[in-house]
Design an enzyme around this catalytic site. Structure first.
Site, PDB file in Angstrom:
ATOM      1  N   ARG A 163       0.822  -1.207   0.000  1.00 55.09           N
ATOM      2  CA  ARG A 163       0.000   0.000   0.000  1.00 55.09           C
ATOM      3  C   ARG A 163       0.854   1.254   0.000  1.00 55.09           C
ATOM      4  O   ARG A 163       1.853   1.325   0.705  1.00 55.09           O
ATOM      5  CB  ARG A 163      -0.853   0.024   1.281  1.00 55.09           C
ATOM      6  CG  ARG A 163      -2.012  -0.932   1.290  1.00 55.09           C
ATOM      7  CD  ARG A 163      -3.089  -0.520   0.322  1.00 55.09           C
ATOM      8  NE  ARG A 163      -3.484   0.876   0.504  1.00 55.09           N
ATOM      9  CZ  ARG A 163      -4.434   1.258   1.347  1.00 55.09           C
ATOM     10  NH1 ARG A 163      -5.079   0.385   2.061  1.00 55.09           N
ATOM     11  NH2 ARG A 163      -4.756   2.532   1.466  1.00 55.09           N
TER      12      ARG A 163
ATOM     13  N   TYR B 156      -4.685 -10.099  -2.998  1.00 54.29           N
ATOM     14  CA  TYR B 156      -4.741  -9.497  -1.664  1.00 54.29           C
ATOM     15  C   TYR B 156      -5.686 -10.254  -0.724  1.00 54.29           C
ATOM     16  O   TYR B 156      -5.277 -10.770   0.313  1.00 54.29           O
ATOM     17  CB  TYR B 156      -5.131  -8.019  -1.791  1.00 54.29           C
ATOM     18  CG  TYR B 156      -5.115  -7.305  -0.465  1.00 54.29           C
ATOM     19  CD1 TYR B 156      -3.922  -7.113   0.216  1.00 54.29           C
ATOM     20  CD2 TYR B 156      -6.299  -6.833   0.100  1.00 54.29           C
ATOM     21  CE1 TYR B 156      -3.906  -6.475   1.448  1.00 54.29           C
ATOM     22  CE2 TYR B 156      -6.287  -6.193   1.326  1.00 54.29           C
ATOM     23  CZ  TYR B 156      -5.096  -6.021   2.002  1.00 54.29           C
ATOM     24  OH  TYR B 156      -5.083  -5.406   3.221  1.00 54.29           O
TER      25      TYR B 156
ATOM     26  N   HIS C  78       7.003  -7.517   8.355  1.00 57.32           N
ATOM     27  CA  HIS C  78       6.332  -6.903   9.508  1.00 57.32           C
ATOM     28  C   HIS C  78       5.535  -7.896  10.336  1.00 57.32           C
ATOM     29  O   HIS C  78       5.082  -7.565  11.420  1.00 57.32           O
ATOM     30  CB  HIS C  78       5.422  -5.765   9.030  1.00 57.32           C
ATOM     31  CG  HIS C  78       6.198  -4.582   8.554  1.00 57.32           C
ATOM     32  ND1 HIS C  78       6.401  -3.465   9.332  1.00 57.32           N
ATOM     33  CD2 HIS C  78       6.866  -4.360   7.398  1.00 57.32           C
ATOM     34  CE1 HIS C  78       7.145  -2.605   8.664  1.00 57.32           C
ATOM     35  NE2 HIS C  78       7.438  -3.121   7.480  1.00 57.32           N
TER      36      HIS C  78
ATOM     37  N   ARG D 110     -10.205  -5.659   6.347  1.00 58.32           N
ATOM     38  CA  ARG D 110     -10.439  -6.801   5.464  1.00 58.32           C
ATOM     39  C   ARG D 110     -11.907  -7.182   5.350  1.00 58.32           C
ATOM     40  O   ARG D 110     -12.296  -8.340   5.502  1.00 58.32           O
ATOM     41  CB  ARG D 110      -9.616  -8.001   5.923  1.00 58.32           C
ATOM     42  CG  ARG D 110      -8.160  -7.665   5.778  1.00 58.32           C
ATOM     43  CD  ARG D 110      -7.222  -8.615   6.380  1.00 58.32           C
ATOM     44  NE  ARG D 110      -5.922  -7.946   6.487  1.00 58.32           N
ATOM     45  CZ  ARG D 110      -4.883  -8.422   7.109  1.00 58.32           C
ATOM     46  NH1 ARG D 110      -4.947  -9.591   7.672  1.00 58.32           N
ATOM     47  NH2 ARG D 110      -3.767  -7.741   7.163  1.00 58.32           N
TER      48      ARG D 110
ATOM     49  N   ASP E  76       1.388 -11.711  16.960  1.00 58.52           N
ATOM     50  CA  ASP E  76       1.543 -10.380  16.371  1.00 58.52           C
ATOM     51  C   ASP E  76       3.022 -10.164  16.064  1.00 58.52           C
ATOM     52  O   ASP E  76       3.866 -10.439  16.926  1.00 58.52           O
ATOM     53  CB  ASP E  76       1.064  -9.322  17.377  1.00 58.52           C
ATOM     54  CG  ASP E  76       0.461  -8.110  16.690  1.00 58.52           C
ATOM     55  OD1 ASP E  76       0.789  -7.876  15.511  1.00 58.52           O
ATOM     56  OD2 ASP E  76      -0.326  -7.395  17.329  1.00 58.52           O
TER      57      ASP E  76
ATOM     58  N   LEU F 132       2.315  -2.245  17.720  1.00 57.37           N
ATOM     59  CA  LEU F 132       2.710  -0.867  18.020  1.00 57.37           C
ATOM     60  C   LEU F 132       1.818  -0.232  19.074  1.00 57.37           C
ATOM     61  O   LEU F 132       2.232   0.704  19.758  1.00 57.37           O
ATOM     62  CB  LEU F 132       2.684  -0.040  16.732  1.00 57.37           C
ATOM     63  CG  LEU F 132       3.622  -0.545  15.629  1.00 57.37           C
ATOM     64  CD1 LEU F 132       3.510   0.324  14.381  1.00 57.37           C
ATOM     65  CD2 LEU F 132       5.075  -0.575  16.105  1.00 57.37           C
ATOM     66  N   VAL F 133       0.586  -0.750  19.211  1.00 57.40           N
ATOM     67  CA  VAL F 133      -0.346  -0.160  20.176  1.00 57.40           C
ATOM     68  C   VAL F 133       0.263  -0.192  21.576  1.00 57.40           C
ATOM     69  O   VAL F 133       0.209   0.792  22.329  1.00 57.40           O
ATOM     70  CB  VAL F 133      -1.699  -0.910  20.120  1.00 57.40           C
ATOM     71  CG1 VAL F 133      -2.564  -0.569  21.317  1.00 57.40           C
ATOM     72  CG2 VAL F 133      -2.427  -0.577  18.816  1.00 57.40           C
ATOM     73  N   ALA F 134       0.895  -1.319  21.926  1.00 61.41           N
ATOM     74  CA  ALA F 134       1.495  -1.460  23.257  1.00 61.41           C
ATOM     75  C   ALA F 134       2.526  -0.346  23.479  1.00 61.41           C
ATOM     76  O   ALA F 134       2.582   0.276  24.549  1.00 61.41           O
ATOM     77  CB  ALA F 134       2.164  -2.812  23.367  1.00 61.41           C
ATOM     78  N   LYS F 135       3.303  -0.060  22.456  1.00 64.90           N
ATOM     79  CA  LYS F 135       4.357   0.953  22.581  1.00 64.90           C
ATOM     80  C   LYS F 135       3.758   2.352  22.646  1.00 64.90           C
ATOM     81  O   LYS F 135       4.224   3.214  23.395  1.00 64.90           O
ATOM     82  CB  LYS F 135       5.324   0.838  21.402  1.00 64.90           C
ATOM     83  CG  LYS F 135       6.065  -0.488  21.370  1.00 64.90           C
ATOM     84  CD  LYS F 135       7.102  -0.542  20.266  1.00 64.90           C
ATOM     85  CE  LYS F 135       7.989  -1.770  20.441  1.00 64.90           C
ATOM     86  NZ  LYS F 135       9.073  -1.832  19.468  1.00 64.90           N
TER      87      LYS F 135
ATOM     88  N   ASP G 199      36.363 -30.587  -7.154  1.00 67.95           N
ATOM     89  CA  ASP G 199      35.000 -30.460  -6.623  1.00 67.95           C
ATOM     90  C   ASP G 199      34.717 -29.037  -6.144  1.00 67.95           C
ATOM     91  O   ASP G 199      35.505 -28.455  -5.406  1.00 67.95           O
ATOM     92  CB  ASP G 199      34.806 -31.424  -5.448  1.00 67.95           C
ATOM     93  CG  ASP G 199      34.867 -32.860  -5.897  1.00 67.95           C
ATOM     94  OD1 ASP G 199      33.872 -33.354  -6.423  1.00 67.95           O
ATOM     95  OD2 ASP G 199      35.959 -33.476  -5.742  1.00 67.95           O
TER      96      ASP G 199
HETATM   97  P1  ADQ Z   1      -0.914  -3.960  12.349  1.00 67.85           P
HETATM   98  O1  ADQ Z   1      -1.457  -5.330  12.310  1.00 67.85           O
HETATM   99  O2  ADQ Z   1      -1.686  -2.933  11.664  1.00 67.85           O
HETATM  100  O3  ADQ Z   1       0.566  -3.903  11.785  1.00 67.85           O
HETATM  101  P2  ADQ Z   1      -0.100  -2.642  14.966  1.00 67.85           P
HETATM  102  O4  ADQ Z   1       1.338  -2.812  15.110  1.00 67.85           O
HETATM  103  O5  ADQ Z   1      -0.785  -2.769  16.273  1.00 67.85           O
HETATM  104  O6  ADQ Z   1      -0.782  -3.658  13.971  1.00 67.85           O
HETATM  105  O7  ADQ Z   1      -0.393  -1.205  14.388  1.00 67.85           O
HETATM  106  C1  ADQ Z   1      -1.675  -0.663  14.373  1.00 67.85           C
HETATM  107  C2  ADQ Z   1      -1.620   0.838  14.145  1.00 67.85           C
HETATM  108  O8  ADQ Z   1      -2.927   1.297  13.861  1.00 67.85           O
HETATM  109  C3  ADQ Z   1      -1.111   1.584  15.351  1.00 67.85           C
HETATM  110  O9  ADQ Z   1      -0.177   2.552  14.953  1.00 67.85           O
HETATM  111  C4  ADQ Z   1      -2.352   2.233  15.933  1.00 67.85           C
HETATM  112  O10 ADQ Z   1      -2.145   3.515  16.453  1.00 67.85           O
HETATM  113  C5  ADQ Z   1      -3.309   2.329  14.759  1.00 67.85           C
HETATM  114  N1  ADQ Z   1      -4.677   2.097  15.266  1.00 67.85           N
HETATM  115  C6  ADQ Z   1      -5.107   1.025  15.906  1.00 67.85           C
HETATM  116  N2  ADQ Z   1      -6.400   1.185  16.264  1.00 67.85           N
HETATM  117  C7  ADQ Z   1      -6.766   2.382  15.836  1.00 67.85           C
HETATM  118  C8  ADQ Z   1      -8.001   3.113  15.886  1.00 67.85           C
HETATM  119  N3  ADQ Z   1      -9.111   2.658  16.446  1.00 67.85           N
HETATM  120  N4  ADQ Z   1      -8.027   4.296  15.301  1.00 67.85           N
HETATM  121  C9  ADQ Z   1      -6.917   4.786  14.728  1.00 67.85           C
HETATM  122  N5  ADQ Z   1      -5.755   4.148  14.659  1.00 67.85           N
HETATM  123  C10 ADQ Z   1      -5.678   2.957  15.192  1.00 67.85           C
HETATM  124  C11 ADQ Z   1       1.537  -4.820  11.205  1.00 67.85           C
HETATM  125  C12 ADQ Z   1       1.832  -6.086  12.029  1.00 67.85           C
HETATM  126  C13 ADQ Z   1       2.243  -5.703  13.419  1.00 67.85           C
HETATM  127  C14 ADQ Z   1       3.432  -4.752  13.380  1.00 67.85           C
HETATM  128  C15 ADQ Z   1       3.180  -3.588  12.424  1.00 67.85           C
HETATM  129  C16 ADQ Z   1       4.430  -2.765  12.218  1.00 67.85           C
HETATM  130  O11 ADQ Z   1       0.708  -6.938  12.057  1.00 67.85           O
HETATM  131  O12 ADQ Z   1       2.577  -6.843  14.183  1.00 67.85           O
HETATM  132  O13 ADQ Z   1       3.634  -4.220  14.673  1.00 67.85           O
HETATM  133  O14 ADQ Z   1       2.755  -4.047  11.156  1.00 67.85           O
HETATM  134  O15 ADQ Z   1       5.466  -3.550  11.751  1.00 67.85           O
END
Ligand code: ADQ
Length: 779
Positions: free
Chosen positions: A34, A118, A196, A344, A405, A409-412, A532
């Site tokens: 994308r 996709y 990723h 999806r 996963d 990134l949400v955790a961070k 060889d």
């Molecule tokens: P994702 O599966 O998309 O990424 P994640 O790492 O959690 O998962 O990232 C989600 C992102 O979307 C975060 O930046 C978050 O802020 C945003 N987001 C989530 N919920 C939201 C909401 N309700 N409204 C707006 N924004 C929202 C893939 C992999 C992951 C990996 C990342 C990066 O599946 O494991 O961490 O790529 O490599």
């Protein structure tokens, strides 16, 4: 300096921090499925709307970063699908707008591409398999074909765009065939690939049909650098490469015939300061206060994900239900805010899951809710950045419990917004992020009891403990942020020397043409050849590596020139050499120089070895061979060889190491040498080396041209004794004292073919040999 857009192009939305540079610069081409925006078609008008999501968010941050980390000014261009299928008549307009405003080059995909590529292969084959949901995976040939086709479309777009010296950074599981496709057409380009999502263990990966899994691994090995979020994913990948393609590795480096591929860990970070600063903004604080007011003092547990079965949303709800069940004192005092981003849409598994989530939310709310308290507030939509930050910063607990996963990134992001360092992160051990955030409460997301218990611990955790844990995590996240992640990746990638910098030209210039000229003008030439791995590729067992007729003709042709002296110096035994090279006027050195034979003479023994040493060693080798199916012992006059080429590499390698140690101890006080060869261990009398045999030939007369070619450690002995001006070549990528490299036996034959043509234009079937010039790499 940071990355700047392609010089001369205006800056797009969100890219204002970048600097346009006009000085010559390197170009980074980012490729992802994308683009960081979606094209919205409104009648005749087109609008771009920026995307959310891990990758888009992370890379956008990097590109907007003004922080400098590259030694050279850099331009970038981003290649990918623009998020919707575009009507043919507006493709050109979309393309120019994307380039002008976003430095993006769109790859247009049709509805059918999308369906099978996709929705199909990416989301119904790779995604479930790589996230350990093999029962959801579909193995549909039409999906695979479309996956290949789309990867080829990306490759075509790239090949029109890239030029030598560019650096490609390809992202994620949608494009795993792309590195190889680009490498084939444009071998000099530096290519990096980052995955990723998790890379699964061998037993899961092998569930894919054999052809697909091989092509995917070969596809990835087209890159110079392959990056993963965690060390484990890299290990699993290396293991799959070893078991499926048979390439071993050393410290994460896979030596291919013509180049090396590095496998490294790069845990992706977030834009820490962006989240941290946003939490302080007045508007965010206002929004937060408003929300807090509405929840009237309840403790907030936050859950934020894209809707996906891998995120464990149902398990999480069950865990929350179990917590309310076991801890009635918390009823009415805690609220779970569950934010789910639509994802999806249209795939059956996802539709079904949405329904089940909504049913379970309804059931829990019905079971525990009161007039004044709703246990779960559920929202099914994406949130603007500020609202998301307001949610993070007002929540007492973040419940991040994916079943699998890549990173998460949400955790961070949650930790980054915690200004006073309070708040508790409950994190799944199945998320890559758990490796970096061990101070969180780490749980197994499959167990609702563990989630319930962790929630209670989190809700009741003393403030000082929260602060202590978060301070450590914040520190780490601040240091290893998204820019550092990208910098580490790019710095590693840019340190790869493109092939053209290390290799000499394929035309008759450089060392090759010099070698040919000197060869042509010389009066006495010595050509020393290993067998060889040098003249023929390795075969599963030694007797299968017979010289093909074409090689024999080539050797005969070279040897028939009266100015040439050929010496075949090999570890093979006398009998085999007599059989295979009968009638060719060249000298032979068997068993690494233990026996030597002038072409018209008899074999002469070079060493005296006590007769009984083999009786001592043979039973040891036999015992080890019995332990490893496929391993066997070869007995030669002066040496014993333990071969494990046909064994399962995972079994063969550790046993080979063990055997080497055993032999080293056993032979410590005896005059024997233990040598690790290519999938073989050889034991022979100390002091017998090819170097000795080669030295005898060099001393024989005044050669004015010497060429020595070999591929393994035993050939280093001959490189050590040839004069400094000799043309010495090592096949492969291992460290060597030879002056030049060739990539494979094919290139050795091309080189010899060139000499033979110079010497004698009569090689009858040398079409291939004459046409292609070997790619000599100077060391
Ligand atoms: P994702 O599966 O998309 O990424 P994640 O790492 O959690 O998962 O990232 C989600 C992102 O979307 C975060 O930046 C978050 O802020 C945003 N987001 C989530 N919920 C939201 C909401 N309700 N409204 C707006 N924004 C929202 C893939 C992999 C992951 C990996 C990342 C990066 O599946 O494991 O961490 O790529 O490599």
């Amino acid at each position: 300096m940071g990355l700047s857009p392609v010089a001369g192009k205006p800056l797009g939305k969100g890219y204002s921090a970048m600097v346009v540079r006009s000085v010559p610069s390197q170009r980074i081409v980012i490729v992802s499925n994308r683009l960081p925006f979606t094209v919205v078609q409104d009648g005749e008008g087109i609008e771009f709307s920026e995307s959310v999501g891990g990758l888009a968010t992370g890379l956008r941050t990097l590109l907007t970063s003004a922080q400098g980390f590259l030694s050279q000014p850099s331009e970038y261009v981003w290649v990918g699908w623009p998020g919707s299928s575009i009507r043919e008549e507006i493709c050109d307009r979309v393309k120019s707008k994307a380039l002008a405003e976003y430095n993006c080059c769109p790859v247009f995909l049709s509805e059918q591409d999308l369906e099978h590529f996709y929705q199909g292969f990416c989301n119904e084959t790779i995604w479930p398999l790589f996230h350990y949901f093999p029962t959801y995976a579909r193995y549909d040939e039409a999906y695979w074909e479309q996956y290949r086709k789309v990867n080829e479309s990306f490759s075509q777009t790239l090949l029109e765009l890239v030029r030598d010296g560019d650096t490609l950074w390809i992202h994620d599981y949608h494009l795993m065939l792309l590195p190889h496709l680009v490498r084939q057409a444009s071998p000099k380009i530096r290519i990096g690939f980052f995955l990723h999502i998790p890379f699964p263990q061998f037993e899961i990966f092998r569930l894919m049909p054999g052809k697909w899994r091989r092509e995917i691994l070969e596809g990835l090995l087209g890159a110079d650098l392959v990056g993963f979020h965690t060390h484990d994913y890299g290990e699993y990948f290396l293991r799959c490469v070893q078991r499926i393609l048979g390439h071993g590795h050393q410290m994460g480096q896979i030596a291919l015939s013509d180049r090396a591929v590095k496998v490294r860990t790069f845990p992706m970070g977030i834009d820490f300061e962006k989240f941290h600063d946003a939490a302080k903004q007045i508007e965010v604080q206002k929004e937060r206060e408003e929300l807090e007011g509405r929840l009237s003092g309840s403790k907030i547990v936050l859950s934020v994900d894209r809707q996906d079965y891998s995120k464990g949303i149902l398990h999480r709800l069950q865990g929350f239900e179990a917590m309310l069940e076991r801890n009635p004192e918390w009823r009415g005092k805690v609220t779970l805010i569950m934010l789910v981003v639509p994802s999806r849409i249209g795939i059956a598994d996802y539709e079904g899951m949405k329904k089940r989530i909504e049913e379970l939310v309804g059931k829990i709310n019905g079971r525990f809710g009161t007039i004044s308290w709703v246990p779960i507030i559920y929202q099914y939509r994406s949130l603007p950045f500020q609202s998301l930050v307001a949610m993070y910063s007002m929540s007492h607990v973040a419940l991040v419990t994916p079943l699998r996963d890549g990173m998460n990134l949400v955790a961070k992001e949650y930790i980054a917004t915690r200004h006073d360092k309070t708040g508790v992160l409950v994190l799944s051990e199945m998320a890559g992020a758990s490796k970096e955030l061990p101070e969180a409460i780490i749980i197994n997301p499959n167990n609702r009891e563990e989630i319930a218990e962790a929630l209670k611990t989190a809700l009741e955790m003393p403030c000082e403990e929260q602060i202590q844990r978060n301070a450590v995590m914040q520190d780490r996240l601040r240091r290893y942020d998204v820019t550092r992640w990208a910098r580490d990746f790019l710095v590693q990638l840019l340190s790869v020397r493109p092939i053209d910098e290390v290799s000499q030209t394929k035309s008759l210039t450089g060392p090759l043409s010099r070698a040919l000229t000197e060869y042509h003008h010389s009066a006495r030439r010595l050509l020393i050849l290993d067998y060889d791995g040098t003249l023929v590729p390795f075969a599963l067992s030694p007797e299968l590596a017979k010289p093909p007729a074409r090689l024999l003709r080539l050797l005969r042709s070279l040897a028939s020139d009266p100015r040439n002296e050929l010496l075949l110096a090999t570890g093979r035994d006398r009998g085999t050499l007599d059989r295979w090279f009968k009638g060719i006027p060249m000298a032979l050195a068997a068993e690494h120089g233990a026996w030597i034979k002038e072409w018209d003479g008899d074999w002469k023994r070079q060493h005296v070895v006590p007769p009984d040493w083999k009786q001592e060693i043979l039973p040891i080798l036999q015992t080890y061979a019995d332990r490893v199916p496929g391993a066997f012992v070869e007995e030669k006059e002066f040496s014993l060889v333990w071969h494990y080429r046909m064994a399962d590499p995972e079994q063969g390698r550790p046993v080979a190491r063990e055997l080497t140690d055993h032999l080293l101890v056993f032979t410590a006080s005896i005059d024997l040498q233990v040598l690790r060869g290519n999938k073989a261990i050889e034991i022979r009398k100390a002091g017998i080396t090819k170097g000795g045999a080669v030295q005898q030939w060099i001393d024989k007369e005044n050669f004015d041209f010497i060429l020595a070619v070999g591929d393994d450690a035993t050939d280093e002995d001959m490189f050590a004794v040839v004069p400094h001006w000799a043309y010495s070549f090592r096949v492969g990528t291992h460290p060597t004292r030879a002056r030049f490299r060739l990539s494979s036996p094919v290139e050795v034959l091309q080189l010899l073919g060139e000499l033979a043509v110079t010497a004698d234009d009569c090689i009858d079937d040398g079409e291939e040999t004459k046409a292609a010039k070997p790619d000599i790499q100077r060391i």
